[in-house]
Design a protein around this motif. Structure first.
Motif, PDB file in Angstrom:
ATOM      1  N   PRO A  15       0.956   2.605  -4.128  1.00  0.00           N
ATOM      2  CA  PRO A  15      -0.416   2.931  -3.723  1.00  0.00           C
ATOM      3  C   PRO A  15      -1.416   3.064  -4.865  1.00  0.00           C
ATOM      4  O   PRO A  15      -2.615   2.869  -4.663  1.00  0.00           O
ATOM      5  CB  PRO A  15      -0.272   4.256  -2.974  1.00  0.00           C
ATOM      6  CG  PRO A  15       0.981   4.862  -3.513  1.00  0.00           C
ATOM      7  CD  PRO A  15       1.879   3.700  -3.867  1.00  0.00           C
ATOM      8  N   VAL A  40     -12.850  -3.462   3.711  1.00  0.00           N
ATOM      9  CA  VAL A  40     -12.266  -3.344   2.366  1.00  0.00           C
ATOM     10  C   VAL A  40     -13.019  -4.176   1.323  1.00  0.00           C
ATOM     11  O   VAL A  40     -12.708  -4.089   0.135  1.00  0.00           O
ATOM     12  CB  VAL A  40     -10.757  -3.700   2.347  1.00  0.00           C
ATOM     13  CG1 VAL A  40      -9.982  -2.779   3.274  1.00  0.00           C
ATOM     14  CG2 VAL A  40     -10.514  -5.151   2.665  1.00  0.00           C
ATOM     15  N   PHE A  67      -4.119   0.404  -5.534  1.00  0.00           N
ATOM     16  CA  PHE A  67      -5.091   0.362  -4.435  1.00  0.00           C
ATOM     17  C   PHE A  67      -6.023   1.571  -4.492  1.00  0.00           C
ATOM     18  O   PHE A  67      -7.215   1.457  -4.206  1.00  0.00           O
ATOM     19  CB  PHE A  67      -4.364   0.287  -3.087  1.00  0.00           C
ATOM     20  CG  PHE A  67      -3.546  -0.956  -2.911  1.00  0.00           C
ATOM     21  CD1 PHE A  67      -4.145  -2.157  -2.571  1.00  0.00           C
ATOM     22  CD2 PHE A  67      -2.176  -0.938  -3.112  1.00  0.00           C
ATOM     23  CE1 PHE A  67      -3.395  -3.312  -2.424  1.00  0.00           C
ATOM     24  CE2 PHE A  67      -1.411  -2.083  -2.956  1.00  0.00           C
ATOM     25  CZ  PHE A  67      -2.022  -3.277  -2.615  1.00  0.00           C
ATOM     26  N   GLU A  68      -5.481   2.724  -4.858  1.00  0.00           N
ATOM     27  CA  GLU A  68      -6.311   3.928  -4.974  1.00  0.00           C
ATOM     28  C   GLU A  68      -7.396   3.742  -6.031  1.00  0.00           C
ATOM     29  O   GLU A  68      -8.521   4.222  -5.868  1.00  0.00           O
ATOM     30  CB  GLU A  68      -5.451   5.137  -5.332  1.00  0.00           C
ATOM     31  CG  GLU A  68      -4.531   5.584  -4.221  1.00  0.00           C
ATOM     32  CD  GLU A  68      -3.544   6.645  -4.658  1.00  0.00           C
ATOM     33  OE1 GLU A  68      -3.823   7.392  -5.625  1.00  0.00           O
ATOM     34  OE2 GLU A  68      -2.469   6.730  -4.029  1.00  0.00           O
ATOM     35  N   ALA A  81     -14.109  -2.371  -1.768  1.00  0.00           N
ATOM     36  CA  ALA A  81     -13.039  -2.112  -2.735  1.00  0.00           C
ATOM     37  C   ALA A  81     -12.821  -3.333  -3.623  1.00  0.00           C
ATOM     38  O   ALA A  81     -12.572  -3.198  -4.829  1.00  0.00           O
ATOM     39  CB  ALA A  81     -11.743  -1.746  -2.014  1.00  0.00           C
ATOM     40  N   ASN A  82     -12.939  -4.532  -3.051  1.00  0.00           N
ATOM     41  CA  ASN A  82     -12.812  -5.750  -3.854  1.00  0.00           C
ATOM     42  C   ASN A  82     -13.958  -5.859  -4.859  1.00  0.00           C
ATOM     43  O   ASN A  82     -13.754  -6.274  -6.000  1.00  0.00           O
ATOM     44  CB  ASN A  82     -12.770  -6.985  -2.959  1.00  0.00           C
ATOM     45  CG  ASN A  82     -11.548  -7.008  -2.065  1.00  0.00           C
ATOM     46  OD1 ASN A  82     -10.515  -6.426  -2.379  1.00  0.00           O
ATOM     47  ND2 ASN A  82     -11.661  -7.665  -0.932  1.00  0.00           N
ATOM     48  N   VAL A 123      -5.984   4.544   1.409  1.00  0.00           N
ATOM     49  CA  VAL A 123      -5.069   3.456   1.056  1.00  0.00           C
ATOM     50  C   VAL A 123      -3.942   3.369   2.077  1.00  0.00           C
ATOM     51  O   VAL A 123      -3.596   2.281   2.553  1.00  0.00           O
ATOM     52  CB  VAL A 123      -4.520   3.643  -0.371  1.00  0.00           C
ATOM     53  CG1 VAL A 123      -3.330   2.744  -0.639  1.00  0.00           C
ATOM     54  CG2 VAL A 123      -5.630   3.379  -1.389  1.00  0.00           C
ATOM     55  N   SER A 128      -5.361   2.053   5.410  1.00  0.00           N
ATOM     56  CA  SER A 128      -5.652   0.611   5.392  1.00  0.00           C
ATOM     57  C   SER A 128      -4.361  -0.196   5.322  1.00  0.00           C
ATOM     58  O   SER A 128      -4.258  -1.274   5.912  1.00  0.00           O
ATOM     59  CB  SER A 128      -6.601   0.251   4.242  1.00  0.00           C
ATOM     60  OG  SER A 128      -6.005   0.493   2.990  1.00  0.00           O
ATOM     61  N   GLY A 129      -3.344   0.332   4.648  1.00  0.00           N
ATOM     62  CA  GLY A 129      -2.053  -0.346   4.620  1.00  0.00           C
ATOM     63  C   GLY A 129      -1.416  -0.406   5.995  1.00  0.00           C
ATOM     64  O   GLY A 129      -0.906  -1.443   6.421  1.00  0.00           O
ATOM     65  N   HIS A 163       0.830  -1.205   0.000  1.00  0.00           N
ATOM     66  CA  HIS A 163       0.000   0.000   0.000  1.00  0.00           C
ATOM     67  C   HIS A 163       0.870   1.264   0.000  1.00  0.00           C
ATOM     68  O   HIS A 163       0.467   2.303  -0.524  1.00  0.00           O
ATOM     69  CB  HIS A 163      -0.926   0.030   1.215  1.00  0.00           C
ATOM     70  CG  HIS A 163      -2.135  -0.834   1.098  1.00  0.00           C
ATOM     71  ND1 HIS A 163      -2.076  -2.202   1.015  1.00  0.00           N
ATOM     72  CD2 HIS A 163      -3.452  -0.521   1.060  1.00  0.00           C
ATOM     73  CE1 HIS A 163      -3.299  -2.688   0.938  1.00  0.00           C
ATOM     74  NE2 HIS A 163      -4.156  -1.690   0.953  1.00  0.00           N
TER      75      HIS A 163
END
Length: 120
Positions: free
Chosen positions: A23, A75, A26-27, A78-79, A41, A44-45, A19
């Motif tokens: 990044p 998360v 992930f963003e 996001a997936n 991001v 969460s990392g 992350h």
């Protein structure tokens, strides 16, 4: 400690580091309505690194496991966003789209492992 907990804890730490190192991917999967994508991001990392480390330590394993359950739930959108973006894009390779779809149900066993860590 069970091997599955160790593997998941290591994966949390490794992905958490990613992350910070890379990044942008992930963003891109942060759900569209959420603001401050880079900050989310990075947060969460940092949480993944901390929770992974906590699951490896017997004194903090319970809290780390419970935190991991919460993070996995947080998360998940996001997936889903990553899967939707892959399915909608004509440029996304088929193997990647299949991988994003297959990844969604993998959250359940990961939550089970995190709960196992919390109980151990």
């Amino acid at each position: 400690m069970r091997r599955d907990i160790e593997v998941m804890a290591g994966a949390f730490v490794g992905i958490g580091i990613l992350h910070f190192v890379r990044p942008r991917p992930f963003e891109r999967i942060v759900p569209k309505p959420l603001p401050a994508k880079k900050q989310l991001v990075l947060a969460s990392g940092a949480a993944e690194i901390a929770l992974g480390a906590m699951m490896l330590n017997p004194g903090t394993r319970r809290l780390g496991g419970l935190g991991a359950v919460g993070l996995l739930a947080a998360v998940f959108p996001a997936n889903v966003q990553m899967t939707l973006d892959a399915v909608r894009s004509k440029r996304t390779p088929t193997w990647f789209t299949i991988g994003t779809i297959a990844r969604l149900p993998l959250q359940a066993p990961m939550i089970r492992i995190a709960l196992k860590a919390a109980r151990s």
